[in-house]
Write an enzyme that holds these catalytic residues in place. Structure first.
Site, short mmCIF file in Angstrom:
data_model
loop_
_atom_site.label_atom_id
_atom_site.label_comp_id
_atom_site.label_asym_id
_atom_site.label_seq_id
_atom_site.Cartn_x
_atom_site.Cartn_y
_atom_site.Cartn_z
N ASP A 71 0.76 -1.26 0.00
CA ASP A 71 0.00 0.00 0.00
C ASP A 71 0.80 1.31 0.00
O ASP A 71 0.66 2.12 -0.90
CB ASP A 71 -0.94 0.03 1.20
CG ASP A 71 -1.73 -1.27 1.36
OD1 ASP A 71 -1.48 -2.23 0.62
OD2 ASP A 71 -2.60 -1.31 2.24
N GLU A 115 2.79 -9.28 11.51
CA GLU A 115 2.53 -8.85 10.13
C GLU A 115 3.84 -8.44 9.44
O GLU A 115 4.06 -8.75 8.28
CB GLU A 115 1.54 -7.69 10.17
CG GLU A 115 0.95 -7.31 8.82
CD GLU A 115 -0.06 -6.17 8.94
OE1 GLU A 115 -0.29 -5.67 10.06
OE2 GLU A 115 -0.61 -5.79 7.89
#
Ligand code: GLC
Length: 430
Positions: free
Chosen positions: A165, A400
């Site tokens: 992103d 993550e």
């Protein structure tokens, strides 16, 4: 900790995030089904529950649009506090929307590669036959509805489609996107994770602004190509697509289906890839701003994805690996950086070691890179990265992403693809 206890912990995380039909990427931060996460989750599940792996893939494909797009997120009508929610996307504006709620954009097409891996290991011809038509339609959509210049390279219209992103490679494009007016919204992503580890506010506003543009265009493919303020040809996305086309080809052959159309895509992309992305001076692949026709000279780990697809020549591979990956000023651990692989070169002024895709180490990227290294015979470096990756997860749990300096975990806890890739990286079949 022993290998078997790490494996058991990875299995527990996948079970924890399992809703029975799909697996959440993270228990709080990501409560729906994400596209490329699902592909990796299916790969992980296949190590201990093959039928459940197949359910995962079927669930993702229920979100396929009528024009072939497989969306980035399928919401499966599970209530949550996640933003943007289905009401925000307004996909019902599109004539192609499916009957289940989804986003209106896609993600890197990793699924055909995973289906092929599962078929190679488990001979699941019946399942391949079932999902092949959906995969073919998705790839066809990518090579046509997302082809802006006849090159067969796919364009992305939103940084979220890149899967990375807020990568610094998109900052140049963002500079020229000045939202005139923003719809009302409330971020949800900083509720469970520190804001310093998430995209900054200006990036996030542009993410939201783009969705607003798309929904006003009713998600019509030609309108999006003509008017999306963000239009890029992404190295990572196209390298994954090329490899997935090759895998789709293998699946087609195994089903005795015609391959001419896939052959055509492979041939065109092979022909156009270098001309579009390779920069001989830098010895790097660079992404391309398809709106302005300009190369984006930012050095991120996406540059190594063509290795995963077998696209570089031996010479190009050598330059990528020896001049960049192993370079201590860019990617190789050195100084106070102890872990592989930072997602942005440390020589880029935009590198940030804890902020999302601006620089931390991500397990998915380590996996792509080590598979690419093996393809080109750099087995020792691949093994170093594998060991380092498993060590991070053993010490910090399935996070993550990780701060490459001290290896501390960031972002979501109990992150599914980190667990799934632990199973893959611990297995002798990987
Ligand atoms: C973020 C990541 C994306 C991932 C998703 C769910 O949006 O950038 O790659 O698929 O989270 O894990």
């Amino acid at each position: 900790m022993s290998t078997s206890s790490l494996i058991n912990r990875a299995i527990s995380v996948l079970r924890l995030n399992d809703t029975g039909v799909f697996t959440k990427p993270g228990p709080h931060q990501y409560p729906h089904q994400w596209n490329w996460d699902s592909a990796l989750i299916a790969l992980g599940l296949s190590h201990f529950d093959l039928p459940r792996a197949q359910t995962e893939i079927r669930a993702l494909l229920t979100g396929q649009w009528q024009d072939g797009m497989v969306p980035s997120v399928v919401y499966h009508s599970v209530p949550s506090d996640y933003f943007p929610n289905p009401a925000f996307w307004q996909i019902e504006n599109s004539v192609n929307a499916p009957s289940v709620p989804t986003t209106g954009i896609t993600q890197p097409p990793l699924l055909a590669t995973v289906v092929r891996m599962l078929h190679d290991r488990h001979s699941i011809a019946g399942f391949v036959q079932e999902v092949y038509p959906a995969l073919l339609r998705w790839h066809r959509w990518l090579h046509t509805d997302r082809d802006v210049d006849g090159s067969a390279l796919a364009c992305i219209i939103h940084p979220w489609e890149s899967g990375t992103d807020d990568s610094p490679r998109w900052l140049h494009l963002f500079e020229r996107i000045q939202p005139e007016a923003l719809p009302e919204f409330q971020r949800g992503d900083t509720r469970h994770v520190a804001a310093t580890e998430r995209p900054n506010r200006t990036d996030y506003e542009r993410f939201i602004y783009l969705i607003d543009v798309f929904r006003k265009l009713n998600y019509a493919a030609s309108e999006l190509l003509a008017h999306s303020p963000f239009l890029a040809q992404d190295i990572l996305f196209n390298a994954i697509l090329f490899r997935a086309d090759e895998d789709l080809h293998t699946l087609a052959v195994s089903l005795q289906q015609p391959t001419d159309e896939i052959d055509g895509w492979l041939q065109k992309v092979r022909m156009n890839f270098d001309a579009r992305f390779w920069n001989e001076n830098a010895g790097l692949y660079y992404d391309y701003d398809a709106r302005t026709g300009k190369t984006i000279p930012v050095n991120t780990a996406s540059t190594f994805l063509p290795l995963f697809a077998g696209l570089p020549s031996e010479m190009q591979a050598r330059r990528l690996i020896e001049e960049h990956l192993l370079n201590e000023a860019e990617y190789a651990p050195a100084g106070d950086v102890h872990h592989w692989v930072t997602t942005t070169s440390r020589a880029e002024p935009t590198w940030e070691p804890r902020r999302y895709w601006r620089g931390p180490a991500w397990i998915i990227m380590n996996w792509f890179i080590l598979k690419g290294l093996r393809r080109y015979g750099y087995n020792e470096t691949a093994e170093l990265i594998r060991q380092d990756t498993l060590g991070l997860m053993e010490r910090e749990g399935f996070r993550e992403y990780y701060d490459p300096r001290d290896g501390s975990g960031c972002g979501s806890t109990d992150f599914s693809w980190s667990a799934a890739l632990t199973l893959e990286l611990s297995s002798s079949s990987s």
